[in-house]
Design an enzyme around this catalytic site. Structure first.
Site, PDB file in Angstrom:
ATOM      1  N   LYS A 262     -38.364  -9.590  66.906  1.00  0.00           N
ATOM      2  CA  LYS A 262     -39.816  -9.460  67.038  1.00  0.00           C
ATOM      3  C   LYS A 262     -40.285 -10.281  68.242  1.00  0.00           C
ATOM      4  O   LYS A 262     -39.818 -11.396  68.469  1.00  0.00           O
ATOM      5  CB  LYS A 262     -40.521  -9.956  65.778  1.00  0.00           C
ATOM      6  N   GLU A 347     -47.720  -1.978  46.382  1.00  0.00           N
ATOM      7  CA  GLU A 347     -49.004  -2.202  45.717  1.00  0.00           C
ATOM      8  C   GLU A 347     -49.002  -1.701  44.274  1.00  0.00           C
ATOM      9  O   GLU A 347     -49.610  -2.321  43.396  1.00  0.00           O
ATOM     10  CB  GLU A 347     -50.130  -1.504  46.498  1.00  0.00           C
ATOM     11  N   ARG A 375     -53.492   2.699  47.446  1.00  0.00           N
ATOM     12  CA  ARG A 375     -52.123   3.097  47.127  1.00  0.00           C
ATOM     13  C   ARG A 375     -51.781   2.890  45.652  1.00  0.00           C
ATOM     14  O   ARG A 375     -50.773   3.407  45.171  1.00  0.00           O
ATOM     15  CB  ARG A 375     -51.142   2.315  48.005  1.00  0.00           C
TER      16      ARG A 375
END
Length: 601
Positions: A262, A347, A375
Site C-alpha cells: 500500500k 455487515e 448491506r
C-alpha cells in the site's frame, strides 16, 4: 509499449496521482499500490472487449489515467468533476459502478454467463483487494464459478494480509508451473485416467494431484475449482504481464495472487497505515494535512462517550465492519478486545452476532456508516426486529457525505428503518446532545434503536440551546413565535436554525422544533402543530419515507390543519463534490429554503 516505456508510464501515473490527491484529497495508498497491476491489465487485455471490474474501485485511478482522462483527473472528486470511483456514465472504459466492496467476482460471474450465452470469446477481469475477500458474497460467487468453470480472471491484490503465507522460491516456481501447459496437461490426463480406471486404482492418482496442490498456497482456491497462480510480486510489471498472459490462455476460472505494498512509491504512506487509505489535501513533502483538525467530530464524541460508558458497564459490547477507525470503535477494540470486534467486511454478520449478544443480556452497539448499513437490512428485520432485541445502531456518515458521491451518501437509513416494527429512531442535533443520545441508547433495553449523526461536524454548535436528556417520544420546542414552524431532525436542526436566523433578519418570526424522536413521534405534537399555519421540515435524508413523510401521516391521522413542506432530498441519486455546493445544486441550502418559505407563506 516496450517494457522501459511501460515502467516509465507507471512512474508518471504515480506522480500524477500524488500531484492531484495531495491537492484534492481522495484515496491514496490502495491506488498507489495497484498501479503495475492495472498497467499490466491494460497491456494484456482490451477492456472494451474484456471488461475490467474493479472491486470498490477506489484503487482504479491508474485506470482512469490510462483511459483518456489524464487532464480531467485534476478535477478528481470535485463538484462537477471526475468521480473518485469507477463510473460508466463518466467513461465508456468504465464497466460497472462500484463504491461498496466485495461485488466484483459476483459481477464477473454474471458477465461470464452473458458471454457464454452470446458465444463471445471474451474474459471478464476482476481486481479485488484482500480485505474485500472477507465478505460472504465473494465465496457465494466463487462457489458457483468453481462449479460452472466459466473463463474468468480474478486478480487478488494482497496488500495487507496474506490469504495464505507464501512458502518461498519453491512455492513461487511451482505456482507458475501449475499455470503452465505442462501441469495443465498432466491435470487433464489425470482426469481422463480417473474416468477409465477402476475404483481401486483411483486413490493413487488422486493422491498424486492433491500432493501437487498441497505445496502451493493456492489450495483454498484450487479446492473450490479455481485455478491459482501466485504469489507474484505485484510491482514487478513483467511478472504481472506474464501471469496475466498465462491466465488468458487457460480459458477457465483463474485467480492470480499478487502481493503489493500500500502506498507504493510514496514512502511516507507505504505500509499498513489506515490514515493513508482516504486522505484530505496534504503536503507532499511532509505528509501533513492541510486541513485544521482541532474540532472534535461526531465520530470522536461517539468514541469517547461509548468508551466512558463501557468503562462503567461491562455489559456494553460492540462491533464494526472493517471500519474501526472510521466509526471510532478502534479505541474500544484496543482497550477491550474481548468486548468489541472488527468483524471485517461482514455487515450482515455484525448485526446478527450482536443480536445473539443482546439475547444473552448484553448491550450491543453496532457502529456502521449509513451507506453500509444497507448491506444488512434483512438481518435488522429478521434477526433483530422480530424478537425486538435491544441492539443499538450507531449510524455514522448520515446525510450527504460530499466527495465520495452516490455510492456513499447516507440518505436511506431513515426510509428503510422507519417501517420496521419495534424500531426506535432518534437523532442528536449537536455534539452535546449526541452524548445524551448514546446514554439513552445504552439504557434503552425494550427494543432495537438507531441514532444517526453526520460526517465531519454538526451544523449547529454546542451551547446555543441547552442540552437535555433524551426521553423516549419527546420532542423539544426550542423557539416559539409566528405562524411558521421550522422542524429539524438531527443535523437538520442546525439547518432549520440557520433558516430561522435569516427569516428573523427579514422580519419574519418562526418557531423551531427539534423533533428528536422520529419513531415514536411525540404524542403532544398535535398541540404544537395546531399553533402554526405552515411547517417546514429539515433532515439530511430522502423525502420518500423520510421525516416529512412521517409527519404527513401523523397530520392526516390526527386531522391537523397545517401546510407542510419538506426540504429533504428528492427522488434521485446525489453526485459527489463539496457538501455545500451539492446541497445548493439541489436546493437544500439555507438561502434556497429561505427564498421558498418567503414566497410560499
Amino acid at each position: 509499449m516496450d517494457m522501459a516505456s511501460l515502467l516509465e508510464l507507471c512512474e508518471n501515473i504515480r506522480h500524477r496521482i500524488l500531484e492531484v490527491v495531495s491537492k484534492n484529497g481522495g484515496h491514496l495508498s490502495s491506488t498507489l499500490g495497484a498501479v503495475e497491476l492495472i498497467v499490466g491489465m491494460h497491456r494484456v487485455f482490451d477492456c472494451r472487449e474484456n471488461p475490467f471490474i474493479y472491486d470498490v474501485s477506489h484503487q482504479a485511478y491508474a485506470h482512469k489515467l490510462i483511459t483518456n482522462r489524464w487532464k480531467e483527473f485534476e478535477t478528481l472528486r470535485q463538484f462537477g468533476g471526475m468521480s473518485g470511483f469507477i463510473k460508466p456514465s463518466e467513461s465508456d472504459f468504465d464497466y460497472f459502478i462500484a463504491g461498496h466492496s466485495s461485488t466484483s467476482i459476483s459481477l464477473g460471474v454474471g458477465v461470464a454467463k452473458a458471454f457464454a450465452l452470446q458465444k463471445k470469446n471474451a474474459i471478464p477481469v476482476a481486481l479485488i483487494g484482500d480485505g474485500s475477500m472477507s465478505a460472504g458474497l465473494v465465496y457465494e460467487a466463487l462457489n458457483e464459478l468453481g462449479d460452472r468453470k466459466y473463463p474468468m480472471i480474478i486478480i487478488l491484490n494482497d496488500n495487507e494480509m496474506s490469504i495464505a503465507k507464501p512458502i518461498g522460491a519453491i512455492s513461487k516456481y511451482l505456482s507458475h508451473l501449475i499455470a503452465g501447459p505442462m501441469y495443465q496437461s498432466v491435470k487433464d490426463r489425470i482426469k481422463k485416467l480417473l474416468e477409465k480406471m477402476p475404483d481401486s486404482a483411483t486413490y493413487i492418482a488422486k493422491r498424486f494431484e492433491e500432493s501437487f496442490k498441497l505445496i502451493t498456497p493456492g489450495i483454498l482456491f484450487e479446492e473450490m475449482g479455481i485455478n491459482y497462480i501466485g504469489p507474484i510480486n505485484g510491482h514487478h510489471l513483467d511478472e504481472v504481464i506474464h501471469a496475466l498472459n498465462l491466465a488468458k490462455d487457460m480459458r477457465c476460472p483463474v485467480i492470480i495472487h499478487a502481493q503489493t505494498t500500500k502506498g507504493k512509491g510514496y514512502e511516507i504512506a507505504e505500509g499498513r497505515y489506515e490514515k493513508w487509505h482516504g486522505v484530505g489535501p496534504f503536503d507532499l513533502d511532509t505528509g501533513s494535512s492541510k486541513k485544521a483538525t482541532n474540532a472534535q467530530s461526531p465520530t470522536d464524541i461517539y468514541s469517547q462517550t461509548l468508551l466512558e460508558l463501557a468503562n462503567e458497564d461491562e455489559k456494553i459490547v460492540g462491533a464494526t465492519a472493517a471500519m474501526p477507525g472510521g466509526t471510532g470503535l478502534g479505541a474500544l477494540i484496543d482497550k477491550y478486545p474481548n468486548r468489541f470486534w472488527d468483524v471485517a467486511i461482514a455487515e450482515q454478520h455484525a448485526v446478527t452476532s450482536m443480536a445473539a449478544l443482546a439475547k444473552e443480556g448484553f448491550k450491543p452497539f453496532v457502529s456502521i456508516y449509513s451507506t453500509f448499513l444497507q448491506r444488512a437490512y434483512d438481518q435488522i428485520v429478521h434477526d433483530v426486529g422480530i424478537m425486538s432485541l435491544p441492539v443499538r445502531f450507531a449510524i455514522d456518515r448520515a446525510g450527504i457525505v460530499g466527495e465520495d458521491g452516490e455510492t456513499h451518501q447516507g440518505l436511506l437509513d431513515i426510509s428503510f428503518l422507519r417501517p420496521i416494527p419495534n424500531m426506535v429512531l432518534f437523532a442528536p442535533r449537536d455534539n452535546a446532545s449526541l452524548k445524551s443520545a448514546i446514554l439513552f441508547a445504552s439504557n434503552h433495553s425494550s427494543s432495537p434503536c438507531a441514532f444517526r449523526y453526520p460526517r465531519g461536524k454538526f451544523i449547529i454548535n454546542d451551547g446555543i440551546f441547552e442540552n437535555k436528556d433524551f426521553i423516549i417520544g419527546k420532542s423539544e420546542l426550542l423557539l416559539e413565535g409566528g405562524k411558521i414552524l421550522l422542524i429539524g431532525y438531527g443535523n437538520g436542526v442546525g439547518r432549520a436554525y440557520e433558516v430561522y436566523l435569516s427569516l428573523k433578519t427579514s422580519g419574519i418570526e418562526a418557531g423551531l422544533l427539534d423533533l428528536r424522536f422520529l419513531k415514536p413521534l411525540d404524542k403532544d405534537l398535535k398541540k404544537i402543530l395546531n399553533s402554526y399555519s405552515y411547517a417546514f421540515v429539515f433532515s439530511d435524508s430522502y423525502k420518500i419515507g423520510g421525516v416529512g413523510s412521517a409527519l404527513l401521516e401523523y397530520i392526516a391521522d390526527n386531522d391537523i390543519q397545517i401546510k407542510l413542506h419538506s426540504f429533504e432530498v428528492k427522488d434521485s441519486y446525489i453526485s459527489h463534490g463539496n457538501t455545500g455546493m451539492v446541497e445548493k445544486s439541489i436546493g437544500l441550502d439555507s438561502s434556497s429554503a429561505v427564498d421558498y418559505i418567503i414566497k410560499n407563506t
